[in-house]
Design a protein around this motif. Structure first.
Motif, PDB file in Angstrom:
ATOM      1  N   SER A  58     -18.268   0.939  50.598  1.00 52.86           N
ATOM      2  CA  SER A  58     -19.026  -0.391  50.573  1.00 52.86           C
ATOM      3  C   SER A  58     -18.134  -1.581  50.201  1.00 52.86           C
ATOM      4  N   ASP A  59     -18.338  -2.658  50.721  1.00 58.23           N
ATOM      5  CA  ASP A  59     -17.680  -3.818  50.600  1.00 58.23           C
ATOM      6  C   ASP A  59     -18.094  -4.483  49.278  1.00 58.23           C
ATOM      7  N   GLN A  60     -19.217  -4.000  48.653  1.00 59.53           N
ATOM      8  CA  GLN A  60     -19.797  -4.648  47.503  1.00 59.53           C
ATOM      9  C   GLN A  60     -18.779  -4.376  46.255  1.00 59.53           C
ATOM     10  N   PRO A  61     -18.678  -5.287  45.279  1.00 55.29           N
ATOM     11  CA  PRO A  61     -17.884  -4.941  44.148  1.00 55.29           C
ATOM     12  C   PRO A  61     -18.735  -3.824  43.285  1.00 55.29           C
ATOM     13  N   ARG A  62     -17.972  -3.179  42.562  1.00 58.65           N
ATOM     14  CA  ARG A  62     -18.496  -2.323  41.556  1.00 58.65           C
ATOM     15  C   ARG A  62     -18.473  -2.740  40.109  1.00 58.65           C
ATOM     16  N   ILE A  63     -19.264  -2.235  39.305  1.00 61.50           N
ATOM     17  CA  ILE A  63     -19.272  -2.435  37.939  1.00 61.50           C
ATOM     18  C   ILE A  63     -18.771  -1.280  36.960  1.00 61.50           C
ATOM     19  N   SER A  64     -17.674  -1.360  36.533  1.00 62.18           N
ATOM     20  CA  SER A  64     -17.260  -0.286  35.673  1.00 62.18           C
ATOM     21  C   SER A  64     -16.460  -0.560  34.438  1.00 62.18           C
ATOM     22  N   SER A  65     -16.155   0.284  33.529  1.00 64.84           N
ATOM     23  CA  SER A  65     -15.324  -0.303  32.373  1.00 64.84           C
ATOM     24  C   SER A  65     -14.213   0.745  32.802  1.00 64.84           C
ATOM     25  N   ALA A  66     -13.076  -0.128  33.257  1.00 70.14           N
ATOM     26  CA  ALA A  66     -11.917   0.540  33.744  1.00 70.14           C
ATOM     27  C   ALA A  66     -10.682  -0.226  33.548  1.00 70.14           C
ATOM     28  N   LEU A  67      -9.585   0.477  33.619  1.00 69.47           N
ATOM     29  CA  LEU A  67      -8.282  -0.121  33.065  1.00 69.47           C
ATOM     30  C   LEU A  67      -7.073   0.514  34.302  1.00 69.47           C
ATOM     31  N   VAL A  68      -5.948  -0.140  34.395  1.00 68.65           N
ATOM     32  CA  VAL A  68      -4.945   0.252  35.101  1.00 68.65           C
ATOM     33  C   VAL A  68      -3.847   0.806  33.906  1.00 68.65           C
ATOM     34  N   LEU A  69      -3.257   1.694  34.117  1.00 67.43           N
ATOM     35  CA  LEU A  69      -2.235   2.207  33.192  1.00 67.43           C
ATOM     36  C   LEU A  69      -0.627   2.056  34.033  1.00 67.43           C
ATOM     37  N   GLN A  70       0.107   1.213  33.511  1.00 70.29           N
ATOM     38  CA  GLN A  70       1.464   1.142  33.727  1.00 70.29           C
ATOM     39  C   GLN A  70       2.279   1.931  32.743  1.00 70.29           C
ATOM     40  N   VAL A  71       3.113   2.930  33.653  1.00 68.22           N
ATOM     41  CA  VAL A  71       3.894   3.826  33.025  1.00 68.22           C
ATOM     42  C   VAL A  71       5.449   3.480  33.502  1.00 68.22           C
ATOM     43  N   SER A  72       6.112   3.023  32.541  1.00 65.76           N
ATOM     44  CA  SER A  72       7.859   2.757  32.828  1.00 65.76           C
ATOM     45  C   SER A  72       8.683   4.014  32.451  1.00 65.76           C
ATOM     46  N   ALA A  73       9.285   4.353  33.301  1.00 64.11           N
ATOM     47  CA  ALA A  73      10.320   5.751  32.810  1.00 64.11           C
ATOM     48  C   ALA A  73      11.523   5.679  33.172  1.00 64.11           C
ATOM     49  N   ALA A  74      12.419   5.315  32.065  1.00 61.72           N
ATOM     50  CA  ALA A  74      13.751   4.992  32.058  1.00 61.72           C
ATOM     51  C   ALA A  74      14.526   6.231  31.474  1.00 61.72           C
ATOM     52  N   ALA A  75      15.596   6.667  32.435  1.00 60.92           N
ATOM     53  CA  ALA A  75      16.229   7.850  32.056  1.00 60.92           C
ATOM     54  C   ALA A  75      16.893   7.630  30.636  1.00 60.92           C
ATOM     55  N   ASP A  76      17.195   8.592  29.921  1.00 53.43           N
ATOM     56  CA  ASP A  76      17.701   8.130  28.583  1.00 53.43           C
ATOM     57  C   ASP A  76      18.940   9.235  28.511  1.00 53.43           C
ATOM     58  N   TYR A  77      19.930   9.453  29.163  1.00 47.91           N
ATOM     59  CA  TYR A  77      20.890  10.552  28.974  1.00 47.91           C
ATOM     60  C   TYR A  77      22.261   9.894  29.552  1.00 47.91           C
ATOM     61  N   PHE A  78      23.022  10.640  29.299  1.00 47.50           N
ATOM     62  CA  PHE A  78      24.455  10.435  29.946  1.00 47.50           C
ATOM     63  C   PHE A  78      25.078  11.723  30.273  1.00 47.50           C
ATOM     64  N   THR A  79      25.643  11.947  31.267  1.00 50.06           N
ATOM     65  CA  THR A  79      26.430  13.223  31.514  1.00 50.06           C
ATOM     66  C   THR A  79      27.558  12.812  32.574  1.00 50.06           C
ATOM     67  N   LYS A  80      28.587  13.846  32.548  1.00 52.18           N
ATOM     68  CA  LYS A  80      29.760  13.789  33.583  1.00 52.18           C
ATOM     69  C   LYS A  80      29.265  14.239  34.877  1.00 52.18           C
TER      70      LYS A  80
END
Length: 232
Positions: free
Chosen positions: A141-163
């Motif tokens: 449907s093109d109609q808006p919907r009503i909801s309690s909702a959130l978008v979750l942002q997940v940032s992932a940074a590599a945390d290692y060092f290797t040869k």
């Protein structure tokens, strides 16, 4: 043999240790969500109170000047209960050193901010390629919907060092469990209920066992005292 088995058990239990990062929030008031925002959100991996756990792979990268917190992934948290406390956890193996940062936004806010919207749009093709969606149908449907909702942002940074040049230039995907956990009475997570019940049972059992041990010891002491007095 039993001692050797215990030692091996303790050794291997250390090898499967994991890390956890989480964010705690109150679900927002149910609001009207624009159709375009819902359509985009439904193309993201979806978590709801009834579909609360997702095992997937997340892209990570080494921090850069333009992306200090690493690679960004997005999830859609839907059908939340207004004003209820929740936590979202990211669990991953300690053998994949990664620094995670979690943030939540209301869909309309994320949709109206150009940088967030662009980030979500860049992620959507990746999420489809990795096939990590939960199968929730897109709205027709093109109609808006009503909801309690959130978008979750997940940032992932590599945390290692290797040869190893390959690992330094190509960060492998991180295996994660993403968990949406509601708080019971806004006090403690639902997932802790079995642990809480176990603790209560152990406490009650310990109380009665301790009373029985004290009564037993007291009886032995009284018997020894009576025997000593009789011998005198």
């Amino acid at each position: 043999m039993a001692a050797k088995g215990l030692i091996l058990l303790l050794f291997f239990s250390g090898l499967v240790s994991s890390n956890v990062e989480k964010t705690i929030f109150l679900a927002p008031e149910a609001r009207e969500i624009a159709h375009d925002a819902v359509l985009l959100g439904r193309r993201l991996p979806v978590l709801t109170p009834s579909n609360w756990s997702l095992r997937t792979k997340i892209d990570a990268e080494f921090p850069t000047e333009g992306s200090s917190q690493g690679k960004v992934s997005w999830f859609f948290l839907d059908n939340l209960t207004e004003y209820q406390r929740y936590e979202v956890r990211i669990c991953w193996a300690a053998t994949q050193p990664t620094a995670f940062t979690l943030k939540t936004y209301e869909p309309s806010v994320a949709w109206e901010q150009p940088d967030l919207r662009a980030s979500i749009e860049r992620f959507v093709p990746n999420s489809q390629q990795q096939d990590i969606r939960t199968g929730v149908a897109e709205p027709t449907s093109d109609q808006p919907r009503i909801s309690s909702a959130l978008v979750l942002q997940v940032s992932a940074a590599a945390d290692y060092f290797t040869k190893n040049a390959t690992l330094m230039s190509n960060v492998p995907l991180v295996d994660v469990d993403v968990v949406l956990d509601p708080y019971i009475l806004n006090v403690f997570p639902r997932s802790l209920l079995p642990n809480a019940a176990c603790i209560v049972l152990v406490a009650i059992g310990s109380f009665f066992v301790s009373r029985w041990v004290i009564a037993l010891i007291d009886g032995l002491l009284r018997a020894d005292a009576a025997l000593e007095k009789k011998q005198q």
